[in-house]
Write a protein that holds these residues in place. Structure first.
Motif, PDB file in Angstrom:
ATOM      1  N   ASP A  34      -5.240  34.688   7.449  1.00 42.18           N
ATOM      2  CA  ASP A  34      -5.841  34.377   7.849  1.00 42.18           C
ATOM      3  C   ASP A  34      -7.341  34.294   7.821  1.00 42.18           C
ATOM      4  O   ASP A  34      -7.623  32.866   7.655  1.00 42.18           O
ATOM      5  N   LEU A  35      -7.469  34.713   6.275  1.00 43.07           N
ATOM      6  CA  LEU A  35      -8.561  34.953   5.381  1.00 43.07           C
ATOM      7  C   LEU A  35      -8.466  34.238   4.122  1.00 43.07           C
ATOM      8  O   LEU A  35      -9.025  33.052   4.170  1.00 43.07           O
ATOM      9  N   GLY A  36      -6.971  33.349   4.111  1.00 43.79           N
ATOM     10  CA  GLY A  36      -6.756  32.588   3.148  1.00 43.79           C
ATOM     11  C   GLY A  36      -7.663  31.742   3.850  1.00 43.79           C
ATOM     12  O   GLY A  36      -7.756  29.935   3.082  1.00 43.79           O
ATOM     13  N   ALA A  37      -6.867  30.637   4.924  1.00 43.46           N
ATOM     14  CA  ALA A  37      -7.235  29.749   5.698  1.00 43.46           C
ATOM     15  C   ALA A  37      -8.639  29.554   5.910  1.00 43.46           C
ATOM     16  O   ALA A  37      -9.384  28.330   5.851  1.00 43.46           O
ATOM     17  N   TRP A  38      -9.775  30.234   6.181  1.00 46.06           N
ATOM     18  CA  TRP A  38     -10.976  30.680   5.893  1.00 46.06           C
ATOM     19  C   TRP A  38     -11.675  30.340   4.911  1.00 46.06           C
ATOM     20  O   TRP A  38     -12.692  29.020   4.755  1.00 46.06           O
ATOM     21  N   ALA A  39     -10.523  30.610   3.796  1.00 41.69           N
ATOM     22  CA  ALA A  39     -11.292  30.935   2.968  1.00 41.69           C
ATOM     23  C   ALA A  39     -11.802  28.912   1.544  1.00 41.69           C
ATOM     24  O   ALA A  39     -11.893  28.130   1.021  1.00 41.69           O
ATOM     25  N   GLU A  40      -9.961  28.540   2.584  1.00 37.77           N
ATOM     26  CA  GLU A  40      -9.753  27.055   1.862  1.00 37.77           C
ATOM     27  C   GLU A  40     -10.282  26.118   3.112  1.00 37.77           C
ATOM     28  O   GLU A  40      -9.708  24.938   3.334  1.00 37.77           O
ATOM     29  N   GLU A  41     -11.090  26.950   3.796  1.00 39.70           N
ATOM     30  CA  GLU A  41     -12.230  25.962   4.721  1.00 39.70           C
ATOM     31  C   GLU A  41     -10.685  24.917   5.919  1.00 39.70           C
ATOM     32  O   GLU A  41     -11.188  23.652   6.299  1.00 39.70           O
ATOM     33  N   LYS A  42     -10.010  25.358   6.177  1.00 37.35           N
ATOM     34  CA  LYS A  42      -8.827  24.746   7.244  1.00 37.35           C
ATOM     35  C   LYS A  42      -9.632  25.395   8.521  1.00 37.35           C
ATOM     36  O   LYS A  42      -9.214  24.871   9.402  1.00 37.35           O
TER      37      LYS A  42
END
Length: 66
Positions: A34-42
């Motif tokens: 989930d954190l990665g999705a936020w970082a990738e601006e998904k």
């Protein structure tokens, strides 16, 4: 009775209690996904672009907000 929620990443059931270290996620893996999705601006949060001066004729009518 403890509250049970679904993990936002995989949907697994998670008991909402202090022992559930990663709540609302079921694991550290799901939390990092989930954190990665936020970082990738998904994920995005919609924004309203208001004019600098809300009293301009083409600006929104904000009189109802008071």
């Amino acid at each position: 009775m403890a509250t049970v929620v679904s993990c936002p990443t995989c949907g697994a059931k998670v008991t909402w209690e202090p022992a559930s270290t990663y709540r609302p996620f079921c694991s550290d893996r799901c939390k990092k996904i989930d954190l990665g999705a936020w970082a990738e601006e998904k994920y995005t949060i919609p924004a309203v672009n208001l004019p600098e001066d809300p009293n301009t004729p083409d600006g929104p009518d904000l009189s109802d907000l008071n």
